[in-house]
Design a protein around this motif. Structure first.
Motif, short mmCIF file in Angstrom:
data_model
loop_
_atom_site.label_atom_id
_atom_site.label_comp_id
_atom_site.label_asym_id
_atom_site.label_seq_id
_atom_site.Cartn_x
_atom_site.Cartn_y
_atom_site.Cartn_z
N ARG A 40 -8.08 -16.16 -38.96
CA ARG A 40 -7.81 -17.55 -39.37
C ARG A 40 -6.38 -17.73 -39.85
O ARG A 40 -5.80 -18.81 -39.69
CB ARG A 40 -8.78 -17.95 -40.48
CG ARG A 40 -8.60 -19.37 -40.98
CD ARG A 40 -9.67 -19.74 -42.01
NE ARG A 40 -9.43 -21.05 -42.58
CZ ARG A 40 -8.68 -21.26 -43.67
NH1 ARG A 40 -8.14 -20.23 -44.29
NH2 ARG A 40 -8.49 -22.48 -44.13
N THR A 41 -5.80 -16.69 -40.44
CA THR A 41 -4.42 -16.75 -40.91
C THR A 41 -3.63 -15.55 -40.38
O THR A 41 -4.21 -14.50 -40.07
CB THR A 41 -4.32 -16.77 -42.45
OG1 THR A 41 -4.84 -15.54 -42.97
CG2 THR A 41 -5.11 -17.94 -43.02
N SER A 43 0.23 -13.79 -41.52
CA SER A 43 1.31 -13.90 -42.49
C SER A 43 2.27 -12.73 -42.37
O SER A 43 1.88 -11.63 -41.96
CB SER A 43 0.75 -13.92 -43.93
OG SER A 43 -0.23 -14.93 -44.08
N ARG A 56 3.21 -18.00 -43.75
CA ARG A 56 1.76 -17.94 -43.59
C ARG A 56 1.35 -19.06 -42.64
O ARG A 56 1.65 -20.23 -42.88
CB ARG A 56 1.06 -18.10 -44.93
CG ARG A 56 -0.47 -18.16 -44.87
CD ARG A 56 -1.02 -18.33 -46.28
NE ARG A 56 -2.47 -18.33 -46.33
CZ ARG A 56 -3.24 -19.43 -46.28
NH1 ARG A 56 -2.65 -20.63 -46.17
NH2 ARG A 56 -4.54 -19.35 -46.35
N VAL A 58 -1.93 -20.85 -40.93
CA VAL A 58 -3.38 -21.00 -41.01
C VAL A 58 -3.85 -21.90 -39.88
O VAL A 58 -3.14 -22.84 -39.49
CB VAL A 58 -3.81 -21.57 -42.39
CG1 VAL A 58 -3.16 -22.91 -42.65
CG2 VAL A 58 -5.32 -21.67 -42.50
N SER A 59 -5.00 -21.61 -39.32
CA SER A 59 -5.51 -22.40 -38.19
C SER A 59 -6.95 -22.82 -38.44
O SER A 59 -7.70 -22.17 -39.17
CB SER A 59 -5.44 -21.59 -36.90
OG SER A 59 -6.36 -20.52 -36.92
N TRP A 70 -7.65 -26.19 -46.91
CA TRP A 70 -6.41 -26.51 -46.19
C TRP A 70 -5.32 -26.95 -47.16
O TRP A 70 -4.16 -26.56 -47.04
CB TRP A 70 -6.72 -27.60 -45.17
CG TRP A 70 -5.66 -27.86 -44.16
CD1 TRP A 70 -4.68 -28.82 -44.23
CD2 TRP A 70 -5.47 -27.21 -42.91
NE1 TRP A 70 -3.91 -28.79 -43.10
CE2 TRP A 70 -4.38 -27.81 -42.27
CE3 TRP A 70 -6.14 -26.16 -42.26
CZ2 TRP A 70 -3.92 -27.42 -41.01
CZ3 TRP A 70 -5.70 -25.77 -41.00
CH2 TRP A 70 -4.60 -26.39 -40.40
N TYR A 102 -2.82 -26.42 -36.92
CA TYR A 102 -2.11 -25.33 -37.58
C TYR A 102 -1.30 -25.87 -38.74
O TYR A 102 -0.79 -26.99 -38.70
CB TYR A 102 -1.15 -24.63 -36.60
CG TYR A 102 -1.82 -24.03 -35.40
CD1 TYR A 102 -2.32 -22.74 -35.44
CD2 TYR A 102 -1.96 -24.76 -34.22
CE1 TYR A 102 -2.94 -22.18 -34.33
CE2 TYR A 102 -2.58 -24.22 -33.11
CZ TYR A 102 -3.07 -22.92 -33.17
OH TYR A 102 -3.69 -22.38 -32.07
N ASP A 195 -2.53 -16.54 -52.71
CA ASP A 195 -3.65 -17.14 -51.99
C ASP A 195 -4.38 -18.20 -52.82
O ASP A 195 -5.46 -17.95 -53.38
CB ASP A 195 -4.63 -16.07 -51.53
CG ASP A 195 -5.68 -16.63 -50.58
OD1 ASP A 195 -5.58 -17.81 -50.19
OD2 ASP A 195 -6.63 -15.89 -50.26
N GLU A 197 -5.79 -21.04 -51.81
CA GLU A 197 -6.62 -21.94 -51.01
C GLU A 197 -7.77 -22.56 -51.81
O GLU A 197 -8.05 -23.76 -51.71
CB GLU A 197 -7.23 -21.19 -49.82
CG GLU A 197 -6.32 -21.02 -48.64
CD GLU A 197 -7.09 -20.52 -47.44
OE1 GLU A 197 -6.71 -20.90 -46.32
OE2 GLU A 197 -8.06 -19.76 -47.59
#
Length: 278
Positions: A40-41, A43, A56, A58-59, A70, A102, A195, A197
């Motif tokens: 998913r990421t 980096s 980084r 992210v998708s 997100w 993305y 991190d 998120e």
């Protein structure tokens, strides 16, 4: 922290990283980029015209992009005080391609390394007293941050704690937490918390409880956590947070190796806690 995903995910994410580098005008310098769960990421280090950075990417499928995870790093960048040490977020670039969304996040580069290659410790750490003091200060400051973001859902807590620990949950005291403060999200010798998120409201003392339980296989470090974060961990209000972390570990033990290794220490810890409503 995670292995490279299978194709076509790996190729798609490498292509996305190249797109992000071009858009942000940086040069990819990552010899061994770091993969997130299921690709998913992605980096790694980049070179800029004036300084190095950390990129980084992210998708998410275009239909599912956006929302709490997100937006977590972006909101943390302006909502959290300087007393919560973290890499500075410089720029963001968003785009959508072939049904995927993305987000590229360009951070200041921090030469510090994560204190553990994985979330759960299996050996003790050698960290300075200044590092430990900084951790306590950071968690105190974070707990007081006002937010309407939700890191842990009450419905999940009540269901998972009952199912996986046998305890019933009464009232839940809340505070603001990182939400995933494991040992691979901390750096040393300079303390940075990575991190962001999932930050938001969680049971009181959740970050302290997670660090302690994730250190159960490294007893000296676990004792240091208890000493440093005693104002959280010695408070009876933290019991809900401890049970929630235990439930998460036991729920995932049959599919995640580092949780499987932690499952028996968690079961022993639950026995020492005793049963009953909290």
């Amino acid at each position: 922290m995670f292995s490279e995903p299978e194709e076509p995910t790996a190729t798609r994410m490498r292509r996305a990283r190249a797109t992000a580098c071009a858009a942000l005008k940086v040069e990819d310098a990552a010899q061994n980029p770091i993969w997130g769960y299921a690709g998913r990421t992605l980096s790694g280090l980049v070179h800029g015209s004036e300084e190095d950075g950390w990129l980084r990417v992210v998708s998410e499928t275009a239909a599912r992009a956006g929302g709490r995870l997100w937006e977590g790093p972006r909101t943390a960048s302006f909502a959290l005080p300087a007393s919560v040490p973290r890499p500075a977020l410089h720029r963001i670039h968003d785009w959508t391609e072939e049904g995927w969304s993305y987000r590229a996040e360009l951070y200041a580069y921090a030469p510090a390394s994560v204190v553990s290659p994985g979330p759960v410790l299996d050996t003790d750490l050698d960290l300075s007293e200044a590092w430990w003091a900084g951790l306590g200060t950071a968690l105190d400051a974070l707990a007081a941050v006002p937010t309407d973001r939700v890191s842990m859902r009450e419905e999940y807590i009540r269901r998972a704690v009952a199912e996986f620990t046998g305890h019933a949950v009464g009232g839940i005291p809340w505070s603001t937490a990182h939400g995933d403060l494991h040992w691979a999200n901390l750096t040393g010798p300079e303390l940075l918390i990575l991190d962001w998120e999932g930050w938001g409201r969680a049971p009181y003392g959740f970050d302290a409880a997670l660090l302690h339980i994730y250190a159960l296989r490294a007893p000296e470090t676990a004792n240091h956590v208890r000493k440093t974060l005693a104002h959280f961990l010695d408070d009876p209000a933290v019991r809900v947070a401890e049970l929630t972390v235990c439930a998460q570990v036991l729920q995932a033990a049959d599919r995640t190796p580092f949780y499987a290794a932690l499952a028996d220490p968690v079961r022993r810890y639950l026995k020492r806690m005793g049963r009953g409503a909290v």
